[in-house]
Design a protein around this motif. Structure first.
Motif, PDB file in Angstrom:
ATOM      1  N   ASP A  96       0.771  -1.207   0.028  1.00  0.00           N
ATOM      2  CA  ASP A  96      -0.035   0.099   0.104  1.00  0.00           C
ATOM      3  C   ASP A  96       0.754   1.298   0.047  1.00  0.00           C
ATOM      4  O   ASP A  96       0.586   2.137  -0.569  1.00  0.00           O
ATOM      5  N   PHE A  97       1.854   1.334   0.790  1.00  0.00           N
ATOM      6  CA  PHE A  97       2.898   2.368   0.942  1.00  0.00           C
ATOM      7  C   PHE A  97       3.584   2.607  -0.657  1.00  0.00           C
ATOM      8  O   PHE A  97       3.525   3.791  -0.944  1.00  0.00           O
ATOM      9  N   ILE A 103       4.732   5.882  -5.194  1.00  0.00           N
ATOM     10  CA  ILE A 103       5.681   5.636  -6.171  1.00  0.00           C
ATOM     11  C   ILE A 103       6.716   6.520  -6.630  1.00  0.00           C
ATOM     12  O   ILE A 103       7.742   6.095  -7.129  1.00  0.00           O
ATOM     13  N   GLY A 104       6.323   7.678  -6.564  1.00  0.00           N
ATOM     14  CA  GLY A 104       7.287   8.715  -6.906  1.00  0.00           C
ATOM     15  C   GLY A 104       8.483   8.934  -6.066  1.00  0.00           C
ATOM     16  O   GLY A 104       9.592   8.984  -6.694  1.00  0.00           O
ATOM     17  N   TRP A 105       8.262   8.790  -4.967  1.00  0.00           N
ATOM     18  CA  TRP A 105       9.340   8.888  -3.798  1.00  0.00           C
ATOM     19  C   TRP A 105      10.077   7.518  -3.681  1.00  0.00           C
ATOM     20  O   TRP A 105      11.239   7.679  -3.603  1.00  0.00           O
ATOM     21  N   THR A 106       9.562   6.509  -4.178  1.00  0.00           N
ATOM     22  CA  THR A 106       9.991   5.168  -4.208  1.00  0.00           C
ATOM     23  C   THR A 106      11.252   5.275  -5.477  1.00  0.00           C
ATOM     24  O   THR A 106      12.238   4.666  -5.405  1.00  0.00           O
ATOM     25  N   VAL A 142      16.554   9.262   3.983  1.00  0.00           N
ATOM     26  CA  VAL A 142      15.749   9.793   4.935  1.00  0.00           C
ATOM     27  C   VAL A 142      14.521  10.337   4.618  1.00  0.00           C
ATOM     28  O   VAL A 142      13.452   9.880   5.530  1.00  0.00           O
ATOM     29  N   VAL A 143      14.278  10.964   3.566  1.00  0.00           N
ATOM     30  CA  VAL A 143      12.852  11.404   3.094  1.00  0.00           C
ATOM     31  C   VAL A 143      12.058  10.163   2.946  1.00  0.00           C
ATOM     32  O   VAL A 143      10.770   9.943   3.450  1.00  0.00           O
ATOM     33  N   TRP A 144      12.129   9.224   2.332  1.00  0.00           N
ATOM     34  CA  TRP A 144      11.663   7.846   1.821  1.00  0.00           C
ATOM     35  C   TRP A 144      11.368   7.370   3.318  1.00  0.00           C
ATOM     36  O   TRP A 144       9.954   6.705   3.630  1.00  0.00           O
ATOM     37  N   GLY A 163      -4.017   6.244   0.008  1.00  0.00           N
ATOM     38  CA  GLY A 163      -3.977   6.481  -1.388  1.00  0.00           C
ATOM     39  C   GLY A 163      -5.242   6.425  -1.932  1.00  0.00           C
ATOM     40  O   GLY A 163      -5.556   7.013  -3.021  1.00  0.00           O
ATOM     41  N   LYS A 164      -6.127   5.823  -1.439  1.00  0.00           N
ATOM     42  CA  LYS A 164      -7.627   5.928  -1.825  1.00  0.00           C
ATOM     43  C   LYS A 164      -8.329   7.204  -1.581  1.00  0.00           C
ATOM     44  O   LYS A 164      -9.385   7.494  -2.236  1.00  0.00           O
TER      45      LYS A 164
END
Length: 105
Positions: free
Chosen positions: A7-8, A13-16, A72-74, A86-87
């Motif tokens: 779910d994360f 997805i952008g930060w990943t 660190v941000v992720w 996300g929903k």
């Protein structure tokens, strides 16, 4: 636990992808120069420049800083993630700031 992680990833997805690219950039370019030349101001006679070091190209410091910042941000986003977040995208039912097409004159 596995549902939480998927779910994360789905909602971030952008930060990943930023995290993955930051690690790829460091491990290919930054670590490669660091391993080959070290972090010192030595002129490379083959190229005629300083590939690494304080007066060098900066690829080690910049890519390492980028990798640390994205990691660190992720992890911060991972620790504060709520399942189902996300929903919850779009206009809320009680939101009065939008115009409803059915009520236009």
């Amino acid at each position: 636990m596995l549902y939480f992680f998927f779910d994360f990833l789905k909602s971030q997805i952008g930060w990943t992808l930023n995290l993955i690219m930051a690690h790829v950039l460091f491990w290919i370019y930054g670590f490669g120069d660091l391993k080959t030349y070290g972090y010192k101001d030595t002129i490379n006679p083959e190229i005629g420049n300083i590939p690494s070091g304080p007066q060098g190209s900066g690829v080690v410091v910049v890519s390492l800083s980028l990798m640390i910042a994205m990691t660190v941000v992720w992890f911060q986003k991972l620790c504060t993630h709520r399942v189902g977040k996300g929903k919850d995208i779009g206009i809320a039912d009680d939101d009065t700031d939008h115009v409803d097409d059915d009520h236009l004159d």
